[in-house]
Design an enzyme around this catalytic site. Structure first.
Site, PDB file in Angstrom:
ATOM      1  N   THR A 133      12.261   7.875  34.009  1.00 42.63           N
ATOM      2  CA  THR A 133      11.890   9.048  34.801  1.00 42.63           C
ATOM      3  C   THR A 133      12.761  10.229  34.362  1.00 42.63           C
ATOM      4  O   THR A 133      13.639  10.088  33.508  1.00 42.63           O
ATOM      5  CB  THR A 133      12.066   8.789  36.322  1.00 42.63           C
ATOM      6  OG1 THR A 133      13.451   8.533  36.584  1.00 42.63           O
ATOM      7  CG2 THR A 133      11.239   7.589  36.781  1.00 42.63           C
ATOM      8  N   LYS A 167      19.815   9.969  31.534  1.00 49.23           N
ATOM      9  CA  LYS A 167      21.255  10.227  31.544  1.00 49.23           C
ATOM     10  C   LYS A 167      21.870  10.194  32.944  1.00 49.23           C
ATOM     11  O   LYS A 167      23.075   9.997  33.085  1.00 49.23           O
ATOM     12  CB  LYS A 167      21.536  11.596  30.903  1.00 49.23           C
ATOM     13  CG  LYS A 167      21.384  11.563  29.403  1.00 49.23           C
ATOM     14  CD  LYS A 167      20.957  12.892  28.844  1.00 49.23           C
ATOM     15  CE  LYS A 167      19.461  13.046  28.948  1.00 49.23           C
ATOM     16  NZ  LYS A 167      18.858  14.150  28.239  1.00 49.23           N
ATOM     17  N   LYS A 217      26.119  13.964  28.260  1.00 46.51           N
ATOM     18  CA  LYS A 217      26.316  13.020  27.151  1.00 46.51           C
ATOM     19  C   LYS A 217      27.802  12.854  26.831  1.00 46.51           C
ATOM     20  O   LYS A 217      28.257  11.744  26.519  1.00 46.51           O
ATOM     21  CB  LYS A 217      25.531  13.497  25.924  1.00 46.51           C
ATOM     22  CG  LYS A 217      24.027  13.421  26.144  1.00 46.51           C
ATOM     23  CD  LYS A 217      23.256  14.178  25.079  1.00 46.51           C
ATOM     24  CE  LYS A 217      21.755  14.171  25.389  1.00 46.51           C
ATOM     25  NZ  LYS A 217      20.992  15.130  24.595  1.00 46.51           N
TER      26      LYS A 217
HETATM   27  N1  HSE Z   1      16.714  17.684  26.124  1.00 47.28           N
HETATM   28  C1  HSE Z   1      17.465  16.786  25.313  1.00 47.28           C
HETATM   29  C2  HSE Z   1      17.794  17.448  23.989  1.00 47.28           C
HETATM   30  C3  HSE Z   1      16.663  15.548  25.113  1.00 47.28           C
HETATM   31  O1  HSE Z   1      17.230  18.501  23.702  1.00 47.28           O
HETATM   32  O2  HSE Z   1      18.629  16.952  23.247  1.00 47.28           O
HETATM   33  C4  HSE Z   1      17.455  14.400  24.667  1.00 47.28           C
HETATM   34  O3  HSE Z   1      18.481  14.088  25.564  1.00 47.28           O
END
Ligand code: HSE
Length: 335
Positions: free
Chosen positions: A95, A124, A223
């Site tokens: 999701t 995440k 991240k």
């Molecule tokens: N929106 C994220 C990106 C997708 O552009 O890296 C991957 O986590």
């Protein structure tokens, strides 16, 4: 053994892994003896479906791609009940990401792990907010909580540190962690304006549902938080990580960098110094001679600073339907 898979979320990544599983079914069986059925799919927009013998995933893809609701094997109870009661042994949590509360994904992961089902996710939220807790819960229930796709899509990062780099002490991880902003910076350097290029990044499936998270650096910060927790074993929280995005970068800034023989990159970093782990996300003007300067478009790149190999850099796609779908496949194969 035949694996029964539940896909919770049938957006970009859910459709990506479905396409991969459909097209590679024979190859996966012949090469890895990986046999499976997709028995459950839950999606906020298209509905919930369940068939303990396997769903008609081709039809579901066609319906979702036509933005139509699912019409076959409909399940009339809620998603948490589906997760708990289905015969799935692997639950893929796909999701949307919510890095503030974790969103419904937190409950989905908890329900799956508590009922003895493996969880594979590219979301995440659960990984950045509850990694330690879910790892313990998985262990208690003798199942796995696997999150390769949360950092740099299917490009091996977490599995790289656990597998080939195991035994090396990693003191620093630094690089480009967001595909949307790297794509935008690349195109802005060619003269495209901010709003148009953001729209293209959304259409290509790189950007988050709410792209604020990409352009403000929050996605990269999530991240960095995951890397600090998973690779460095440090219980950092998102709020501990300093963060600045690319929203203030103007054509003038881009021109300035070009004149100086540099290029803007949004850089995420996690570092261990004197036993203390810190993290940050910042736009930086990188010298063109630096390996990160050549990483263009939606590609991501990370340099691991290690005690035995020095610097090891990996470059690969960090977003996209099949690229992230692959991360789900690779974690399922490891199960
Ligand atoms: N929106 C994220 C990106 C997708 O552009 O890296 C991957 O986590």
């Amino acid at each position: 053994m035949k694996h029964n898979i539940a896909l919770i979320g049938f957006g970009t990544v859910g459709q990506g892994i479905s396409e991969i599983l459909l097209s590679k079914k024979k190859y996966l069986k012949d090469k890895y003896n990986f046999k499976f059925e997709i028995v459950a799919v839950a999606d906020f927009a298209y509905g919930n479906c369940y068939n303990p013998k396997g769903l008609d995933i081709q039809q579901m893809l066609e319906e979702a791609q036509a933005k139509k609701k699912f019409s076959k094997d409909l399940y009339d109870k809620d998603t948490l009940t589906l997760i708990k009661k289905s015969n799935a042994n692997i639950v893929c949590e796909l999701t949307y990401t919510d890095l503030t509360t974790g969103g419904p994904a937190i409950d989905h992961v908890k329900a799956a792990l508590s009922s003895g089902k493996h969880v594979v996710t590219s979301n995440k939220g659960p990984a950045a907010l509850k990694y330690q807790e879910f790892k313990k819960l998985a262990k208690k229930n003798s199942v796995k909580f696997l999150i390769e796709g949360t950092v740099v899509a299917g490009t091996p990062i977490i599995n790289l540190t656990r597998g080939p780099l195991a035994g090396c002490e990693i003191t620093k991880i630094k690089g480009i962690l967001n595909g949307t902003t790297n794509y935008m910076l690349t195109e802005m350097e060619k003269g495209m304006d901010y709003a148009s290029v953001l729209k293209v990044a959304q259409d290509l499936g790189y950007a988050e549902a709410d792209p604020t998270g990409d352009v403000e650096g929050f996605d990269a910060r999530g991240k960095v938080c995951i890397l600090a927790n998973v690779v460095m074993g440090a219980p950092l929280k998102i709020a501990d990580i300093a963060c600045k995005g690319i929203t203030k970068i103007t054509p003038k800034d881009i021109e300035k960098a070009t004149k100086e023989g540099k290029r803007w990159k949004l850089i995420g970093c996690v570092e261990k110094k004197d036993g203390i782990v810190t993290g940050s996300v910042n736009p930086e003007m990188v010298e063109l001679s630096h390996p990160l300067a050549g990483v263009m478009g939606a590609k991501n790149a990370l340099t691991f600073t290690t005690d035995m190999l020095g610097d090891v850099t990996i470059v690969g796609p960090g977003a996209g339907k099949i690229e992230t779908g692959f991360s789900i496949l690779t974690d399922m194969l490891s199960i």
